[in-house]
Design a protein around this motif. Structure first.
Motif, PDB file in Angstrom:
ATOM      1  N   GLY A  22       0.684  -1.291   0.098  1.00  0.00           N
ATOM      2  CA  GLY A  22      -0.176  -0.136  -0.254  1.00  0.00           C
ATOM      3  C   GLY A  22       1.228   1.299   0.019  1.00  0.00           C
ATOM      4  N   LYS A  23       2.062   0.911   0.020  1.00  0.00           N
ATOM      5  CA  LYS A  23       2.406   1.778  -0.008  1.00  0.00           C
ATOM      6  C   LYS A  23       2.871   2.946  -1.697  1.00  0.00           C
ATOM      7  CE  LYS A  23       5.410   0.272   3.414  1.00  0.00           C
ATOM      8  NZ  LYS A  23       5.288   1.636   4.163  1.00  0.00           N
ATOM      9  N   LEU A  24       3.731   4.510  -1.711  1.00  0.00           N
ATOM     10  CA  LEU A  24       4.217   4.829  -3.048  1.00  0.00           C
ATOM     11  C   LEU A  24       5.141   4.608  -3.361  1.00  0.00           C
ATOM     12  CD1 LEU A  24       3.253   9.128  -1.353  1.00  0.00           C
ATOM     13  CD2 LEU A  24       1.493   7.463  -2.825  1.00  0.00           C
ATOM     14  N   GLU A  32      18.696   9.392   3.299  1.00  0.00           N
ATOM     15  CA  GLU A  32      19.293   8.053   2.520  1.00  0.00           C
ATOM     16  C   GLU A  32      17.919   8.153   1.314  1.00  0.00           C
ATOM     17  OE1 GLU A  32      20.191   2.996   2.392  1.00  0.00           O
ATOM     18  OE2 GLU A  32      19.582   4.337   4.120  1.00  0.00           O
ATOM     19  N   VAL A  33      18.126   8.127   0.936  1.00  0.00           N
ATOM     20  CA  VAL A  33      17.138   7.841  -0.505  1.00  0.00           C
ATOM     21  C   VAL A  33      16.582   6.450  -0.438  1.00  0.00           C
ATOM     22  CG1 VAL A  33      15.808   8.296  -3.120  1.00  0.00           C
ATOM     23  CG2 VAL A  33      17.627  10.143  -1.901  1.00  0.00           C
ATOM     24  N   ARG A  34      14.876   6.329  -0.326  1.00  0.00           N
ATOM     25  CA  ARG A  34      14.334   4.564  -0.691  1.00  0.00           C
ATOM     26  C   ARG A  34      13.575   4.513  -1.502  1.00  0.00           C
ATOM     27  NH1 ARG A  34      18.051   1.292   1.360  1.00  0.00           N
ATOM     28  NH2 ARG A  34      16.258   0.188   1.456  1.00  0.00           N
ATOM     29  N   ASN A  35      13.298   3.623  -1.761  1.00  0.00           N
ATOM     30  CA  ASN A  35      12.022   3.559  -2.257  1.00  0.00           C
ATOM     31  C   ASN A  35      11.519   2.385  -2.728  1.00  0.00           C
ATOM     32  OD1 ASN A  35      12.472   2.335  -4.524  1.00  0.00           O
ATOM     33  ND2 ASN A  35      14.218   3.403  -5.795  1.00  0.00           N
ATOM     34  N   VAL A  65      10.793  -0.224  -3.928  1.00  0.00           N
ATOM     35  CA  VAL A  65      11.577  -1.757  -4.970  1.00  0.00           C
ATOM     36  C   VAL A  65      12.432  -2.502  -3.870  1.00  0.00           C
ATOM     37  CG1 VAL A  65      12.834  -2.299  -6.431  1.00  0.00           C
ATOM     38  CG2 VAL A  65       9.951  -0.908  -6.900  1.00  0.00           C
ATOM     39  N   MET A  66      13.264  -1.423  -3.825  1.00  0.00           N
ATOM     40  CA  MET A  66      14.502  -1.727  -2.017  1.00  0.00           C
ATOM     41  C   MET A  66      14.303  -1.644  -1.311  1.00  0.00           C
ATOM     42  SD  MET A  66      16.753   2.372  -2.913  1.00  0.00           S
ATOM     43  CE  MET A  66      17.573   2.158  -2.366  1.00  0.00           C
ATOM     44  N   ASP A  67      13.187  -1.001  -0.735  1.00  0.00           N
ATOM     45  CA  ASP A  67      12.783  -1.391   0.903  1.00  0.00           C
ATOM     46  C   ASP A  67      11.794  -3.749   0.730  1.00  0.00           C
ATOM     47  OD1 ASP A  67      12.926   0.601   1.845  1.00  0.00           O
ATOM     48  OD2 ASP A  67      11.418   1.714   1.831  1.00  0.00           O
ATOM     49  N   PHE A  68      11.388  -3.442  -0.763  1.00  0.00           N
ATOM     50  CA  PHE A  68      10.952  -4.958  -0.476  1.00  0.00           C
ATOM     51  C   PHE A  68      11.997  -6.223  -0.445  1.00  0.00           C
ATOM     52  CE2 PHE A  68       8.521  -8.188  -2.040  1.00  0.00           C
ATOM     53  CZ  PHE A  68       6.973  -7.678  -1.547  1.00  0.00           C
ATOM     54  N   ILE A  69      12.809  -5.635  -1.477  1.00  0.00           N
ATOM     55  CA  ILE A  69      14.092  -6.396  -2.172  1.00  0.00           C
ATOM     56  C   ILE A  69      14.663  -6.903  -0.390  1.00  0.00           C
ATOM     57  CG2 ILE A  69      15.935  -7.339  -2.812  1.00  0.00           C
ATOM     58  CD1 ILE A  69      13.675  -7.487  -4.457  1.00  0.00           C
ATOM     59  N   LEU A 113       7.473  -8.924   6.617  1.00  0.00           N
ATOM     60  CA  LEU A 113       6.176  -8.889   7.759  1.00  0.00           C
ATOM     61  C   LEU A 113       5.716  -7.081   8.091  1.00  0.00           C
ATOM     62  CD1 LEU A 113       5.433 -12.221   9.218  1.00  0.00           C
ATOM     63  CD2 LEU A 113       4.326 -11.668   7.226  1.00  0.00           C
ATOM     64  N   GLU A 114       7.022  -6.326   7.560  1.00  0.00           N
ATOM     65  CA  GLU A 114       6.825  -5.681   8.979  1.00  0.00           C
ATOM     66  C   GLU A 114       6.718  -3.902   7.815  1.00  0.00           C
ATOM     67  OE1 GLU A 114      11.004  -4.975  10.284  1.00  0.00           O
ATOM     68  OE2 GLU A 114      10.988  -6.307  11.704  1.00  0.00           O
ATOM     69  N   ILE A 115       7.266  -4.379   6.685  1.00  0.00           N
ATOM     70  CA  ILE A 115       6.338  -3.578   5.707  1.00  0.00           C
ATOM     71  C   ILE A 115       4.467  -3.960   4.860  1.00  0.00           C
ATOM     72  CG2 ILE A 115       8.968  -3.131   5.140  1.00  0.00           C
ATOM     73  CD1 ILE A 115       8.189  -4.659   1.739  1.00  0.00           C
ATOM     74  N   LEU A 116       4.095  -4.789   5.127  1.00  0.00           N
ATOM     75  CA  LEU A 116       2.902  -5.177   4.739  1.00  0.00           C
ATOM     76  C   LEU A 116       1.806  -4.383   5.069  1.00  0.00           C
ATOM     77  CD1 LEU A 116       3.363  -8.855   4.836  1.00  0.00           C
ATOM     78  CD2 LEU A 116       3.909  -7.749   2.797  1.00  0.00           C
ATOM     79  N   ASP A 117       1.279  -3.907   4.028  1.00  0.00           N
ATOM     80  CA  ASP A 117      -0.229  -3.533   4.341  1.00  0.00           C
ATOM     81  C   ASP A 117      -0.701  -4.694   5.928  1.00  0.00           C
ATOM     82  OD1 ASP A 117      -2.837  -2.718   4.504  1.00  0.00           O
ATOM     83  OD2 ASP A 117      -2.944  -1.631   2.597  1.00  0.00           O
ATOM     84  N   PRO A 118      -1.514  -3.651   6.747  1.00  0.00           N
ATOM     85  CA  PRO A 118      -2.372  -4.904   7.929  1.00  0.00           C
ATOM     86  C   PRO A 118      -3.247  -4.933   7.287  1.00  0.00           C
ATOM     87  CG  PRO A 118      -1.609  -2.430   8.755  1.00  0.00           C
ATOM     88  CD  PRO A 118      -1.469  -2.425   7.256  1.00  0.00           C
TER      89      PRO A 118
END
Length: 543
Positions: free
Chosen positions: A393-395, A405-408, A410-414, A423-428
């Motif tokens: 659900g993220k932009l 630090e610039v993130r996006n 794709v970077m966070d998911f990988i 599980l920490e980055i998934l939509d609740p």
């Protein structure tokens, strides 16, 4: 009186003048009494007027006196109320009273001084204005005729130009395009949108606007009006007309027709009322959050659409701008792939073309961005980004963390897959509804789609099949051990290509029953592909 005769008598009683008979002062003439001064000499008068003397006629009405004439109101000539009688010689004449002027011989002919002048001025002004109005009306009518003629000429000019561009795109004749969609008249689309009223705008951006229109047959449509600034953008729009005329799929937005009578063609689409996928994922004030089951289904439908334009449409199409804002959802949240302006058509035997890099930052294939080589795996990367959006659900746009630090996304998911923190980055909502097994499978699929090199990514057909298999398994657990229950999920998916005479139907039944005696679950799917031209059908059933 046309002439008169006078007689001059030289010797008469009392005449003592010394003038001789040949004197030039011996003459007679009819003369205006006001022009004669008793002290003037006749010779002076002759010289002054050079033998042409002023004459005035004094007249009167009848021979009656004023008193006699007034007795007979029928023949009495002084008609105006503000007139009076004069009796200079015989008879009488009429004149307006002091402070009045005009004609005393007619009813209400004598008016206060100044009123007549004003009336005359008003009459002159009225006449002038009336004349001006007539002239302006004539000029306006002529202008409208010329404007209408110029408009018709412009329509014809634009029609020919746009049709030529379409021919160049398809390297053929105009019949191919016109047979597959309706060519609308500009007048019809203007009426449908109330002449493109701003209150009818339902979408758009920097490249143009989309208007809601109601056709004469009451069908609701979306009319896309581009904002073109150069020839390149014009060709993109014409390209979209051509490409969409070659597609017919339930998960690809339907092009109903176009208008070629404007500088840039107007596209007429089926009206999709549910907003974009991006709206549903982020604008929760206007749209209800999508369930995980809906998200999985939408992902599958978009994958089907992309797989279709690669291998099943009349021509092979690389979309080149796959993103959540280009996926429309109808009132049932069925996905429709839209916006083919940047798409490219390739021959069936090619898997790549070299072209100017174009797309949306965040969704753009990094290999394509570096090399300019657009492949059948470029849209797979973009689709992988959409899958990550559906789970988190993220932009997609980059952001800065606390350490600058610039993130996006794709970077966070990988990174989450690397350090086991998915599980920490998934939509609740996703985390609550989905089975962990399904989440892990989708996450690994996303990881493969987001590979830096295209040859390491799956094909779109493979992605479609994997998502289809995931949907075949119940995505969530609904335990009920005390009462006997049954739940049935039935969905019918159609894909029809009227140009090739083929149809595919996919339907799944999911049945789960719980009772005191035990639990049973059943899943059955039917895939039907029919080719009406060859009269063949293939049915695949699994349980």
């Amino acid at each position: 009186m046309k002439q008169f005769t006078s007689y001059l008598i030289h010797d008469f009683a009392g005449f003592n003048g010394s003038t001789t008979q040949n004197s030039p002062c011996l003459f007679s003439s009819i003369l205006d009494v006001h022009s004669f001064n008793g002290t003037s000499r006749w010779c002076d008068l002759y010289k002054r007027y050079q033998g042409q003397f002023p004459v005035a006629v004094v007249w009167s009405i009848s021979n009656s006196s004023c008193e006699e004439a007034k007795l007979n109101r029928t023949t009495y000539a002084c008609r105006s109320r503000n007139s009076y009688r004069l009796q200079p010689y015989r008879g009488y004449t009429c004149s307006c009273n002091d402070a009045y002027e005009g004609n005393p011989y007619i009813e209400d002919g004598c008016n206060a001084k100044g009123a007549t002048r004003i009336r005359n001025i008003l009459m002159i002004i009225s006449g002038s204005v009336g004349g001006s109005v007539l002239v302006c009306t004539a000029i306006l009518a002529l202008w409208r005729i010329l404007e209408k003629r110029n408009l018709q000429n412009r329509k014809k000019k634009f029609y020919r130009k746009n049709l030529d561009l379409l021919r160049k795109e398809q390297s053929s004749t105009d019949e191919i395009v016109t047979e597959r969609m309706k060519i609308y008249e500009l007048d019809e689309l203007e009426k449908a949108t109330n002449y493109f009223d701003k209150t009818r705008v339902v979408g758009g951006g920097g490249h143009g606007k989309v208007y809601k229109g109601i056709l004469s047959d009451q069908r609701v449509v979306a009319i896309k009006m581009p904002k073109i600034t150069n020839e390149s953008e014009l060709r993109q729009f014409v390209n979209e007309v051509f490409l969409l005329s070659q597609t017919n799929h339930r998960n690809v937005v339907k092009l109903m027709g176009c208008c070629l009578q404007t500088e840039v063609p107007l596209l007429v689409f089926e009206f999709i009322s549910g907003g974009t996928l991006s709206d549903h994922l982020r604008n929760h004030e206007q749209f209800s959050p999508l369930s995980f089951e809906d998200r999985l289904r939408i992902a599958y439908e978009v994958a089907r659409a992309l797989s279709y334009i690669y291998s099943e449409a009349s021509i092979t199409i690389f979309h080149r701008d796959v993103k959540s804002s280009n996926i429309l959802l109808d009132e049932r949240n069925t996905a429709k792939l839209a916006d083919f302006g940047a798409s490219r058509a390739v021959t069936c035997d090619k898997n790549s073309i070299t072209t100017i890099v174009q797309g949306t930052y965040g969704y753009l294939d990094p290999e394509y961005h570096q090399t300019g080589r657009l492949t059948n795996k470029s849209d797979v990367y973009s689709f992988g980004v959409i899958l990550a959006e559906l789970l988190t659900g993220k932009l997609v746009v980059p952001y800065e963390k606390d350490n600058d630090e610039v993130r996006n996304i794709v970077m966070d998911f990988i990174a989450s897959l690397t350090d086991n923190s998915l599980l920490e980055i998934l939509d609740p909502l996703v985390l609550k509804e989905a089975k962990e097994e399904i989440l892990q499978k989708i996450a690994r699929l996303i990881e493969r789609c987001l590979k830096l090199y295209g040859n390491e990514r799956p094909t779109m057909k493979d992605v479609e099949e994997e998502l289809k298999a995931m949907r075949a398994k119940k995505p969530n657990v609904d335990p009920n051990s005390l009462e006997g229950t049954a739940s049935i999920d039935t969905r019918l998916d159609h894909g029809v290509n009227s140009l090739e005479g083929t149809a595919s139907i996919h339907t799944c039944f999911e049945i789960e029953a719980n009772s005191l005696g035990g639990t049973a679950s059943f899943h059955t799917c039917f895939d039907i592909e029919a080719n009406s031209l060859e009269e063949t059908a293939l049915i695949d059933s699994s349980m």
